[in-house]
Design a protein around this motif. Structure first.
Motif, PDB file in Angstrom:
ATOM      1  N   MET A 123       0.834  -1.193   0.000  1.00 44.41           N
ATOM      2  CA  MET A 123       0.000   0.000   0.000  1.00 44.41           C
ATOM      3  C   MET A 123       0.873   1.248   0.000  1.00 44.41           C
ATOM      4  O   MET A 123       1.996   1.224   0.527  1.00 44.41           O
ATOM      5  N   PRO A 124       0.385   2.354  -0.576  1.00 48.71           N
ATOM      6  CA  PRO A 124       1.149   3.609  -0.548  1.00 48.71           C
ATOM      7  C   PRO A 124       1.154   4.206   0.855  1.00 48.71           C
ATOM      8  O   PRO A 124       0.312   3.864   1.698  1.00 48.71           O
ATOM      9  N   ILE A 125       2.100   5.099   1.087  1.00 46.36           N
ATOM     10  CA  ILE A 125       2.193   5.756   2.390  1.00 46.36           C
ATOM     11  C   ILE A 125       1.949   7.252   2.256  1.00 46.36           C
ATOM     12  O   ILE A 125       2.176   7.844   1.204  1.00 46.36           O
ATOM     13  N   GLY A 150       3.971   6.713  -2.584  1.00 49.97           N
ATOM     14  CA  GLY A 150       3.021   7.402  -1.731  1.00 49.97           C
ATOM     15  C   GLY A 150       2.985   8.893  -1.963  1.00 49.97           C
ATOM     16  O   GLY A 150       3.269   9.365  -3.071  1.00 49.97           O
ATOM     17  N   ILE A 151       2.679   9.615  -0.883  1.00 51.01           N
ATOM     18  CA  ILE A 151       2.369  11.040  -0.983  1.00 51.01           C
ATOM     19  C   ILE A 151       3.162  11.838   0.037  1.00 51.01           C
ATOM     20  O   ILE A 151       3.189  11.489   1.221  1.00 51.01           O
ATOM     21  N   TYR A 171       4.301  11.251  -4.977  1.00 49.26           N
ATOM     22  CA  TYR A 171       3.525  12.389  -5.457  1.00 49.26           C
ATOM     23  C   TYR A 171       3.665  13.535  -4.455  1.00 49.26           C
ATOM     24  O   TYR A 171       3.821  13.304  -3.251  1.00 49.26           O
ATOM     25  N   ILE A 172       3.573  14.744  -4.946  1.00 51.89           N
ATOM     26  CA  ILE A 172       3.654  15.946  -4.106  1.00 51.89           C
ATOM     27  C   ILE A 172       2.246  16.514  -3.961  1.00 51.89           C
ATOM     28  O   ILE A 172       1.594  16.861  -4.940  1.00 51.89           O
ATOM     29  N   VAL A 251      -2.556   6.664  -7.350  1.00 50.57           N
ATOM     30  CA  VAL A 251      -1.776   6.360  -6.160  1.00 50.57           C
ATOM     31  C   VAL A 251      -2.565   5.508  -5.177  1.00 50.57           C
ATOM     32  O   VAL A 251      -2.003   4.644  -4.477  1.00 50.57           O
ATOM     33  N   PHE A 252      -3.891   5.711  -5.127  1.00 53.18           N
ATOM     34  CA  PHE A 252      -4.723   4.944  -4.196  1.00 53.18           C
ATOM     35  C   PHE A 252      -5.300   3.679  -4.817  1.00 53.18           C
ATOM     36  O   PHE A 252      -6.108   2.982  -4.191  1.00 53.18           O
TER      37      PHE A 252
END
Length: 256
Positions: A123-125, A150-151, A171-172, A251-252
């Motif tokens: 999973m992304p963070i 993640g982000i 990602y920003i 991203v999700f």
């Protein structure tokens, strides 16, 4: 269509009028959002809210300010919750050197453990950073965080660090500060970071954008963030909304 990637509708500030706040967001064109839980109190409520609305999702993690309170069973709990159908990310996590509740070494340990967990559950963070960018970037590199991605939540530092995060596949995400008259770095980041790597957020109830600065923030105000990014980049609001929504879904890992 706007996607607010970071809201705290589970905060006490929304206890009396959460439904009205959500409706105002919908009326403004905010069609999706992620409620972030970060401790024993806010995590269950984040999931509860996500279960009530098809267009709301949840993230579960442990905030660095409270790192000293985290127990091993809390990490196990987050791992278990990561399998919930409405949970889309692990976080928020990271480092916060502004407050001194949790020693820095404890924060770093909890941060590393959550990155490792995110890689395990694929999973992304979502990264919280306050006055700790250099250490965060170093830990992301040491932990091979590009494996989960993640982000960088509510990014508010120089563009050089943003580029390092982009190189790691992150990602920003920009929030209210990009609209502040005296904020330089977020505007430079908005200008320099490619649109296909940008996200928008409110971090409500905190950091309300201009002209609502100093008041309770809410998801409807994410439109002001998108409008400012559009102005900086010389794009239309629709272009920013479409691309940042596409990025958020990517991203999700959302298909709708």
């Amino acid at each position: 269509m706007l996607f607010d990637t970071h809201v705290h509708l589970n905060a006490d500030q929304f206890m009396d009028d959460r439904e009205e706040v959500i409706q105002r967001a919908l009326d403004t064109g905010v069609n999706q959002m992620v409620v972030v839980g970060f401790d024993r109190k806010t995590i269950p409520l984040a999931i509860e809210i996500a279960e009530q609305y098809d267009f709301i999702y949840a993230a579960v993690g442990w905030h660095p300010v409270d790192a000293i309170d985290m127990k091993e069973e809390d990490l196990d709990w987050i791992e278990e919750l990561s399998q919930h159908s409405k949970v889309v990310a692990i976080g928020e996590m990271g480092l916060d050197y502004h407050w001194d509740k949790s020693p820095q070494d404890v924060q770093k340990d909890v941060f590393r453990k959550q990155i490792q967990l995110a890689k395990k559950v694929k999973m992304p963070i979502i990264i919280h950073n306050r006055e700790a960018t250099e250490d965060i970037v170093q830990i992301l590199k040491e932990e091979n965080a590009e494996e989960c991605g993640g982000i960088m939540h509510c990014y508010n530092d120089v563009v050089d660090y943003a580029r390092e995060c982009l190189d790691l596949g992150f990602y920003i995400s920009l929030g209210g500060p990009v609209t502040f008259k005296n904020a330089t770095d977020p505007k430079i980041v908005a200008e320099e970071v490619p649109l296909d790597r940008l996200l928008i957020e409110t971090d409500c109830p905190f950091l309300a954008p201009h002209p609502n600065r100093g008041t309770r923030n809410e998801p409807a105000y994410v439109k002001l963030v998108a409008e400012k990014i559009a102005e900086i980049k010389g794009l239309t609001l629709e272009e920013v909304a479409e691309e940042t929504t596409k990025n958020a879904k990517k991203v999700f890992s959302l298909n709708s």
